[in-house]
Motif scaffolding. Structure first.
Motif, PDB file in Angstrom:
ATOM      1  N   SER A  39       1.282   5.387  12.012  1.00 44.50           N
ATOM      2  CA  SER A  39       1.022   6.577  11.188  1.00 44.50           C
ATOM      3  C   SER A  39       2.015   7.685  11.526  1.00 44.50           C
ATOM      4  O   SER A  39       2.503   8.381  10.631  1.00 44.50           O
ATOM      5  N   GLN A  98       0.834  -1.210   0.000  1.00 42.33           N
ATOM      6  CA  GLN A  98       0.000   0.000   0.000  1.00 42.33           C
ATOM      7  C   GLN A  98       0.864   1.254   0.000  1.00 42.33           C
ATOM      8  O   GLN A  98       2.001   1.253   0.465  1.00 42.33           O
ATOM      9  N   ASP A  99       0.291   2.343  -0.488  1.00 42.86           N
ATOM     10  CA  ASP A  99       0.954   3.640  -0.468  1.00 42.86           C
ATOM     11  C   ASP A  99       1.104   4.104   0.983  1.00 42.86           C
ATOM     12  O   ASP A  99       0.123   4.116   1.743  1.00 42.86           O
ATOM     13  N   THR A 122      -2.704   8.110   6.647  1.00 44.55           N
ATOM     14  CA  THR A 122      -3.977   8.836   6.754  1.00 44.55           C
ATOM     15  C   THR A 122      -5.069   7.953   7.362  1.00 44.55           C
ATOM     16  O   THR A 122      -5.823   8.393   8.228  1.00 44.55           O
ATOM     17  N   LYS A 123      -5.130   6.710   6.944  1.00 42.95           N
ATOM     18  CA  LYS A 123      -6.165   5.797   7.434  1.00 42.95           C
ATOM     19  C   LYS A 123      -5.966   5.401   8.895  1.00 42.95           C
ATOM     20  O   LYS A 123      -6.937   5.167   9.612  1.00 42.95           O
ATOM     21  N   LYS A 156       1.576   7.028   2.372  1.00 43.04           N
ATOM     22  CA  LYS A 156       0.779   8.199   2.765  1.00 43.04           C
ATOM     23  C   LYS A 156      -0.674   7.814   3.015  1.00 43.04           C
ATOM     24  O   LYS A 156      -1.291   8.303   3.956  1.00 43.04           O
ATOM     25  N   ASP A 157      -1.211   6.943   2.168  1.00 45.87           N
ATOM     26  CA  ASP A 157      -2.593   6.481   2.364  1.00 45.87           C
ATOM     27  C   ASP A 157      -2.729   5.706   3.676  1.00 45.87           C
ATOM     28  O   ASP A 157      -3.707   5.879   4.405  1.00 45.87           O
ATOM     29  N   VAL A 158      -1.750   4.856   3.957  1.00 44.66           N
ATOM     30  CA  VAL A 158      -1.769   4.078   5.195  1.00 44.66           C
ATOM     31  C   VAL A 158      -1.749   5.017   6.395  1.00 44.66           C
ATOM     32  O   VAL A 158      -2.547   4.874   7.331  1.00 44.66           O
TER      33      VAL A 158
END
Length: 81
Positions: free
Chosen positions: A74, A48-49, A55-56, A51-53
């Motif tokens: 995070s 997974q990306d 954020t989530k 930055k996306d991880v």
């Protein structure tokens, strides 16, 4: 790039992960903590990306704590990028 992070306020004592040139998480390891939960987290974030991880996972709490292993991950990702 390999990142090693010492989380605080959680059972996990150390988190390490690698991010490739496209910001994709390619590996992750956790020392200490709940092995089942952290194994599940590991399998969900690899590929997974980063930055996306981040954020989530940001802001997730564990019980009455103001943080959690996902929240600490995070923070580690955000500090490294």
């Amino acid at each position: 790039m390999k990142i090693v992070f010492k989380p605080s306020g959680v059972c996990c004592r150390e988190m390490s992960f690698e991010v490739d040139e496209d910001n994709i998480i390619t590996s992750a390891e956790f020392i200490g903590g709940c092995s089942g939960n952290l194994s599940g987290l590991k399998s969900l974030i690899i590929g997974q990306d980063a930055k996306d991880v981040a954020t989530k996972l940001e802001g997730i709490h564990c019980g009455d704590k103001s943080t959690s292993c996902p929240d600490q991950l995070s923070k580690a990702i955000n500090q490294s990028l």
